[in-house]
Write a protein that holds these residues in place. Structure first.
Motif, PDB file in Angstrom:
ATOM      1  N   ASN A 146      37.245  21.725  27.232  1.00 46.31           N
ATOM      2  CA  ASN A 146      36.546  20.668  26.580  1.00 46.31           C
ATOM      3  C   ASN A 146      37.360  19.448  26.360  1.00 46.31           C
ATOM      4  N   ARG A 147      36.735  18.038  26.656  1.00 46.53           N
ATOM      5  CA  ARG A 147      37.485  17.012  26.522  1.00 46.53           C
ATOM      6  C   ARG A 147      36.777  16.039  25.546  1.00 46.53           C
ATOM      7  N   ARG A 148      37.429  14.846  25.498  1.00 47.69           N
ATOM      8  CA  ARG A 148      37.195  13.956  24.424  1.00 47.69           C
ATOM      9  C   ARG A 148      35.754  13.412  24.949  1.00 47.69           C
ATOM     10  N   ARG A 149      34.718  13.369  23.964  1.00 40.23           N
ATOM     11  CA  ARG A 149      33.421  12.895  24.049  1.00 40.23           C
ATOM     12  C   ARG A 149      33.172  11.532  23.743  1.00 40.23           C
ATOM     13  N   GLN A 150      32.740  10.633  24.631  1.00 41.74           N
ATOM     14  CA  GLN A 150      32.429   9.213  24.146  1.00 41.74           C
ATOM     15  C   GLN A 150      31.154   8.878  23.663  1.00 41.74           C
ATOM     16  N   THR A 151      30.221   9.672  23.842  1.00 44.56           N
ATOM     17  CA  THR A 151      28.730   9.336  23.399  1.00 44.56           C
ATOM     18  C   THR A 151      28.325  10.110  22.203  1.00 44.56           C
ATOM     19  N   LEU A 152      27.806   9.296  21.431  1.00 44.06           N
ATOM     20  CA  LEU A 152      27.338  10.088  20.133  1.00 44.06           C
ATOM     21  C   LEU A 152      26.027  11.037  20.468  1.00 44.06           C
ATOM     22  N   LEU A 153      25.079  10.578  20.962  1.00 43.56           N
ATOM     23  CA  LEU A 153      23.637  11.380  21.084  1.00 43.56           C
ATOM     24  C   LEU A 153      23.314  11.385  22.473  1.00 43.56           C
ATOM     25  N   TYR A 154      22.929  12.418  23.139  1.00 43.39           N
ATOM     26  CA  TYR A 154      22.383  12.396  24.271  1.00 43.39           C
ATOM     27  C   TYR A 154      20.968  13.255  24.538  1.00 43.39           C
ATOM     28  N   PHE A 155      20.097  12.519  25.358  1.00 37.34           N
ATOM     29  CA  PHE A 155      18.874  13.380  25.696  1.00 37.34           C
ATOM     30  C   PHE A 155      18.600  13.035  27.062  1.00 37.34           C
ATOM     31  N   LYS A 156      17.951  14.241  27.603  1.00 36.51           N
ATOM     32  CA  LYS A 156      17.364  13.885  29.112  1.00 36.51           C
ATOM     33  C   LYS A 156      16.200  14.783  29.161  1.00 36.51           C
ATOM     34  N   GLY A 157      15.210  14.351  29.454  1.00 31.96           N
ATOM     35  CA  GLY A 157      13.873  15.054  29.348  1.00 31.96           C
ATOM     36  C   GLY A 157      12.514  13.893  29.616  1.00 31.96           C
ATOM     37  N   ALA A 158      11.510  14.424  29.636  1.00 30.44           N
ATOM     38  CA  ALA A 158      10.128  13.741  29.496  1.00 30.44           C
ATOM     39  C   ALA A 158      10.121  13.172  28.308  1.00 30.44           C
ATOM     40  N   LYS A 159       9.585  11.653  28.365  1.00 34.13           N
ATOM     41  CA  LYS A 159       9.249  11.022  27.170  1.00 34.13           C
ATOM     42  C   LYS A 159       8.049  11.506  26.635  1.00 34.13           C
ATOM     43  N   HIS A 160       7.130  11.399  27.477  1.00 34.56           N
ATOM     44  CA  HIS A 160       5.602  11.658  27.072  1.00 34.56           C
ATOM     45  C   HIS A 160       5.372  13.289  26.888  1.00 34.56           C
ATOM     46  N   ARG A 161       4.771  13.624  25.802  1.00 36.43           N
ATOM     47  CA  ARG A 161       4.383  15.006  25.682  1.00 36.43           C
ATOM     48  C   ARG A 161       3.228  15.212  24.981  1.00 36.43           C
ATOM     49  N   HIS A 162       2.689  16.314  24.698  1.00 32.22           N
ATOM     50  CA  HIS A 162       1.317  16.744  23.953  1.00 32.22           C
ATOM     51  C   HIS A 162       1.472  17.116  22.573  1.00 32.22           C
ATOM     52  N   ARG A 163       0.740  17.327  21.909  1.00 35.32           N
ATOM     53  CA  ARG A 163       0.462  18.170  20.477  1.00 35.32           C
ATOM     54  C   ARG A 163       1.672  17.832  19.745  1.00 35.32           C
ATOM     55  N   GLY A 164       2.449  18.929  19.516  1.00 37.53           N
ATOM     56  CA  GLY A 164       3.817  18.870  18.607  1.00 37.53           C
ATOM     57  C   GLY A 164       4.808  17.741  19.014  1.00 37.53           C
ATOM     58  N   GLY A 165       4.771  17.623  20.425  1.00 39.36           N
ATOM     59  CA  GLY A 165       5.539  16.972  21.155  1.00 39.36           C
ATOM     60  C   GLY A 165       5.487  15.337  20.996  1.00 39.36           C
ATOM     61  N   LEU A 166       4.376  14.770  20.323  1.00 43.56           N
ATOM     62  CA  LEU A 166       4.421  13.523  20.110  1.00 43.56           C
ATOM     63  C   LEU A 166       5.426  12.969  19.313  1.00 43.56           C
ATOM     64  N   VAL A 167       6.326  13.680  18.580  1.00 39.10           N
ATOM     65  CA  VAL A 167       7.525  13.235  17.773  1.00 39.10           C
ATOM     66  C   VAL A 167       8.414  12.650  18.904  1.00 39.10           C
ATOM     67  N   ARG A 168       8.579  13.375  20.000  1.00 44.33           N
ATOM     68  CA  ARG A 168       9.534  12.959  21.097  1.00 44.33           C
ATOM     69  C   ARG A 168       9.454  11.551  21.357  1.00 44.33           C
ATOM     70  N   GLU A 169       8.094  11.253  21.707  1.00 46.72           N
ATOM     71  CA  GLU A 169       7.618   9.694  21.963  1.00 46.72           C
ATOM     72  C   GLU A 169       8.347   8.845  20.842  1.00 46.72           C
ATOM     73  N   LYS A 170       8.136   8.918  19.676  1.00 49.16           N
ATOM     74  CA  LYS A 170       8.411   8.352  18.685  1.00 49.16           C
ATOM     75  C   LYS A 170      10.079   7.958  18.460  1.00 49.16           C
ATOM     76  N   LEU A 171      10.643   9.315  18.393  1.00 44.76           N
ATOM     77  CA  LEU A 171      12.057   9.317  18.477  1.00 44.76           C
ATOM     78  C   LEU A 171      12.903   8.550  19.757  1.00 44.76           C
ATOM     79  N   TRP A 172      12.033   8.638  20.900  1.00 47.83           N
ATOM     80  CA  TRP A 172      12.497   7.826  21.844  1.00 47.83           C
ATOM     81  C   TRP A 172      12.603   6.409  21.514  1.00 47.83           C
ATOM     82  N   ASP A 173      11.517   5.877  21.250  1.00 47.94           N
ATOM     83  CA  ASP A 173      11.274   4.354  20.652  1.00 47.94           C
ATOM     84  C   ASP A 173      12.194   4.147  19.932  1.00 47.94           C
ATOM     85  N   LEU A 174      12.831   4.964  18.838  1.00 45.91           N
ATOM     86  CA  LEU A 174      13.624   4.496  17.785  1.00 45.91           C
ATOM     87  C   LEU A 174      14.971   4.544  18.165  1.00 45.91           C
ATOM     88  N   LEU A 175      15.263   5.221  19.328  1.00 48.83           N
ATOM     89  CA  LEU A 175      16.774   5.621  19.577  1.00 48.83           C
ATOM     90  C   LEU A 175      17.170   5.083  21.165  1.00 48.83           C
TER      91      LEU A 175
END
Length: 483
Positions: A283-312
């Motif tokens: 393990n080495r020093r980490r420069q980024t606070l928060l990371y996400f890689k994936g599809a932005k648009h999801r269905h059903r319960g995954g709608l929260v992902r799109e809202k988080l994306w726009d916020l972050l």
């Protein structure tokens, strides 16, 4: 009269007799004291140094598993079929297309490799569990599962159907008929499996309650789920069991009833991680606070992902990337997770994904924003020791999530990572042997799955007994909605 003189021989004999008697009494005394302390130590010492002694005190050191008799075409034969495909247009298939170039020049092996295509590999539990059971007894001493060849001796019956691979091959070959029955090869295989196992004496003795099916893909065995609802289901979460078709007319739906799955009888298993393990020493020093890689648009319960994306997406210290860890994006995912303090894990189409287990292997502290998530091996580990759980309502407040993550000290984050390093092996399926046939890691995912199933045995036996005492024509209603 002169006193009688004692001969040297008599004196020596007398002294030897006294010495011998003293020595014998001393020896008996020492032996008695030793036996007392040994008995006392055995009774009161809970830390037995010899592992074999500790094991011998357990009521049972393995779960006895009978493998249902299914044709090879329903498991390893499906892999033969997969590797004979001339092309696969699904995402990430370029990896397997490279394998095909060399694989097809050889004779197909008895136990072919599992696809590297990430869409399929993430659901490879079925392959590794069966591989463990197919391993010769002399090589499987580290396995918690002991295969038996008479179903009367078994605790459970494992159904060796590669349900996920079957579903994915149908989706890749002809997605249009997946939800239909006509022309659907996956449905034909599902039907064959259920019809075959329901005819067996093993199924009849328990009504299928002691049968184990691996359904890691949310759509695996989609058409016959109601018929195997009593069985022990190995699933990655319960998200795929609440599917509601929004296009249904007349207010009707194809919702799969919640009563078919439950933590009482089923086992949550981990996805297969797609990224390699990072050891704590690397393990080495980490420069980024928060990371996400994936599809932005999801269905059903995954709608929260799109809202988080726009916020972050435009917040300093946060990286939000669209994509999937396929052949071209894998290195990007490795770099992103290994250089970030926290990795975001929002709900998608289902409450969880392999992203969580990639984060663990990358020592990136998971930030779980999924109110209905179920996690593997809870009770064997405490996820709060290496993960941050955030309510959806809190995460969707502007600036709240970043402020919350920044409040963790370096000491707290280091502790999270040390705890994470302790559980990395628990989520490991692969054993490093061709075809998965060989000794498995004793502390790996397969053994933990069988230990979880083992804990279900009292409930399974009770359910079977309850069913048997019912008068003819009276059925026990499905009540597995309690979680």
């Amino acid at each position: 009269m002169a006193p009688k003189s004692t001969s040297p021989t008599a004196t020596t004999s007398s002294l030897c007799s006294v010495s011998s008697l003293f020595f014998l009494l001393s020896l008996l005394c020492i032996l008695s004291i030793s036996l007392f302390f040994l008995s006392n130590s055995t009774t009161h010492n809970h830390h037995v140094p010899n592992p074999s002694q500790a094991t011998s005190q357990l009521p049972q050191t393995s779960i006895k598993v009978y493998v249902a008799d299914l044709p090879r075409s329903l498991n390893y034969g499906l892999l033969d079929k997969y590797w004979y495909l001339t092309h696969d247009s699904r995402l990430g298939s370029e990896v397997d297309n490279e394998i095909r170039k060399t694989y097809l020049t050889k004779n197909l092996e008895k136990y072919p490799p599992f696809p590297e295509n990430p869409l399929i590999k993430q659901y490879s539990a079925e392959y590794w569990i069966l591989g463990d059971l197919m391993t010769p007894v002399e090589q499987s001493k580290g396995s918690f599962a002991r295969r038996v060849f008479e179903f009367e001796e078994a605790d459970v019956v494992f159904v060796p159907f590669f349900a996920t691979l079957s579903a994915e091959m149908q989706l890749g070959g002809n997605k249009g008929v997946f939800r239909k029955k006509d022309g659907n090869e996956d449905y034909e295989r599902q039907r064959m499996v259920v019809d075959m196992v329901k005819k067996t004496e093993a199924w009849k003795r328990s009504g299928g309650r002691d049968h184990v099916f691996v359904l890691t893909d949310p759509v695996a065995m989609w058409h016959v789920r109601e018929e195997i609802a009593h069985a022990v289901l190995l699933v990655v979460d319960f998200g795929g069991w609440y599917r509601l078709d929004s296009k249904a007319s007349n207010g009707s739906s194809d919702m799969i009833q919640h009563i078919q799955v439950s933590l009482l009888k089923d086992v949550i298993v981990p996805y297969t991680h797609l990224l390699p393990r990072l050891h704590i020493s690397e393990n080495r020093r980490r420069q980024t606070l928060l990371y996400f890689k994936g599809a932005k648009h999801r269905h059903r319960g995954g709608l929260v992902r799109e809202k988080l994306w726009d916020l972050l997406v435009n917040v300093p210290g946060v990286v939000m990337e669209e994509g999937f860890p396929n052949a071209t994006g894998k290195e990007q995912s490795i770099k992103g997770m290994r250089t970030s303090e926290f990795c975001l894990h929002p709900a998608g189409d289902t409450p969880t994904s392999c992203r969580l287990f990639d984060a663990v292997q990358s020592l990136c502290i998971p930030v779980i924003v999924s109110d209905n998530i179920e996690l593997p091996f809870e009770g064997m580990m405490d996820y709060s020791e290496f993960s941050v759980f955030v309510a959806v309502s809190d995460a969707l407040q502007p600036n709240w999530l970043v402020r919350h993550l920044k409040s963790y000290s370096e000491e707290q984050k280091d502790k999270f990572r040390r705890n994470m390093a302790q559980v990395q092996s628990i989520f490991e399926y692969e054993n490093g042997y061709p075809g998965g046939i060989g000794p498995i890691p004793p502390d790996g995912a397969v053994n933990h799955i069988w230990k979880k199933v083992y804990k279900k045995l009292p409930m399974i036996k009770e359910a079977i007994i309850r069913e048997r005492r019912k008068p003819p024509g009276v059925s026990v209603p499905l009540r597995c909605h309690c979680t």
